[in-house]
Design a protein around this motif. Structure first.
Motif, PDB file in Angstrom:
ATOM      1  N   ASN A   1       0.854  -1.187   0.000  1.00  0.00           N
ATOM      2  CA  ASN A   1       0.000   0.000   0.000  1.00  0.00           C
ATOM      3  C   ASN A   1       0.891   1.238   0.000  1.00  0.00           C
ATOM      4  O   ASN A   1       1.871   1.309   0.754  1.00  0.00           O
ATOM      5  CB  ASN A   1      -0.912   0.019   1.226  1.00  0.00           C
ATOM      6  CG  ASN A   1      -2.001  -1.036   1.158  1.00  0.00           C
ATOM      7  OD1 ASN A   1      -2.253  -1.601   0.093  1.00  0.00           O
ATOM      8  ND2 ASN A   1      -2.644  -1.302   2.278  1.00  0.00           N
TER       9      ASN A   1
ATOM     10  N   LYS B   1       1.030   5.677  -0.162  1.00  0.00           N
ATOM     11  CA  LYS B   1       0.300   6.764   0.500  1.00  0.00           C
ATOM     12  C   LYS B   1      -0.740   7.396  -0.425  1.00  0.00           C
ATOM     13  O   LYS B   1      -0.397   7.958  -1.472  1.00  0.00           O
ATOM     14  CB  LYS B   1       1.281   7.824   0.977  1.00  0.00           C
ATOM     15  CG  LYS B   1       2.157   7.355   2.133  1.00  0.00           C
ATOM     16  CD  LYS B   1       3.096   8.448   2.595  1.00  0.00           C
ATOM     17  CE  LYS B   1       3.921   7.986   3.812  1.00  0.00           C
ATOM     18  NZ  LYS B   1       4.889   9.023   4.259  1.00  0.00           N
TER      19      LYS B   1
ATOM     20  N   SER C   1       2.973   3.403   2.636  1.00  0.00           N
ATOM     21  CA  SER C   1       1.939   3.706   3.612  1.00  0.00           C
ATOM     22  C   SER C   1       2.167   2.931   4.902  1.00  0.00           C
ATOM     23  O   SER C   1       2.683   1.804   4.880  1.00  0.00           O
ATOM     24  CB  SER C   1       0.562   3.348   3.035  1.00  0.00           C
ATOM     25  OG  SER C   1      -0.446   3.484   4.020  1.00  0.00           O
TER      26      SER C   1
END
Length: 268
Positions: A42, A44, A255
């Motif tokens: 993942n 940001k 992230s």
């Protein structure tokens, strides 16, 4: 002369036996379960708007999709490691239902042994065997995707839950239905509700020389952006995971939230 003929016959028979054994071994080797590898991170969402995705990953947009998950209110399917996902595509009459059986917190060898105990050999062309790699998790999964046509009741604009449940049951693969028991599966499916839909935009690009898929999911005000790639070779997967992790970390793109997409929707 008779002895020579008998010897020749013996050699021929022996040769046929050896060839037969080689054939069996080859078939067994081809049938062995050799999972592919999907590396996921993942990134940001506050950084990766559409223009940034296009620029950083040399990406082109593929689809707008609405994604639905089906489970009971107490998530009986998920607690037993089943996932039922419906994807409906904008501007298209196509949709697909994915049936997934996963093995959370299970060593790969144990997961594959259990899979073979349920009748899988690895030769099933309509199933996908994969090791999902995300954060600290290494999760073996079996999945099957059924491609279907949309209708007035199930389309990008709206999905009738009862019609969707009927489609899921009608297209459910027997190996999934019978994993626990057919009665349990059908009874659980009859009680499902819908989770979603999440709105997703998909892109195709590349990162550090490897093909990359980027998906931007939005649900209930939250956004998740996932970067992923698929390879067959385990060593190559480990190399890509290391390269991507180090680059994403050093650039500040990584992230702190490394949930999966299923959890992103179903945990709300």
């Amino acid at each position: 002369m008779t002895k020579l003929k008998n010897w020749a016959l013996y050699i021929c028979v022996l040769g046929l036996i050896v060839m037969s054994m080689m054939s069996v071994n080859t078939t067994q080797a081809k049938a062995a379960i050799e999972p592919g590898h999907e590396i996921k991170f993942n990134i940001k969402p506050e950084i990766f708007k559409e223009s940034t995705i296009v620029q950083v990953f040399q990406a082109t947009k593929k689809d707008d999709v609405k994604v639905y998950f089906y489970d009971t209110l107490d998530q009986s399917f998920l607690h037993n490691d089943y996932i039922h996902r419906l994807r409906v595509y904008k501007g298209s009459n196509k949709m697909d239902v994915t049936y997934k059986k996963r093995f959370l917190n299970t060593p790969l060898s144990e997961a594959m042994a259990e899979t073979m105990n349920h009748g899988f050999t690895g030769s099933e062309s309509n199933y996908k065997f994969e090791l999902d790699i995300k954060g600290d998790h290494r999760t073996f999964t079996i999945s099957r995707k059924e491609s279907l046509k949309t209708s007035a009741e199930v389309s990008y604009d709206s999905v009738d839950t009862n019609v969707a449940k009927k489609l899921i049951l009608e297209n459910a693969p027997k190996k999934i239905v019978n994993w626990n028991s057919e009665a349990w599966y059908k009874n659980t499916l009859s009680q499902v509700v819908v989770y979603g839909p999440a709105s997703a935009m998909t892109y195709k690009g590349s990162f550090l020389g490897h093909e990359a898929d980027i998906e931007v999911w939005q649900y209930k005000g939250d956004i998740m952006v996932e970067l992923s790639t698929k390879v067959d070779d385990a060593a190559q997967a480990a190399t890509i995971e290391k390269q991507w992790y180090e680059q994403l970390l050093s650039t500040g793109y990584l992230s702190g939230d490394q949930r999966g997409k299923t959890a992103f929707v179903m945990d709300k």
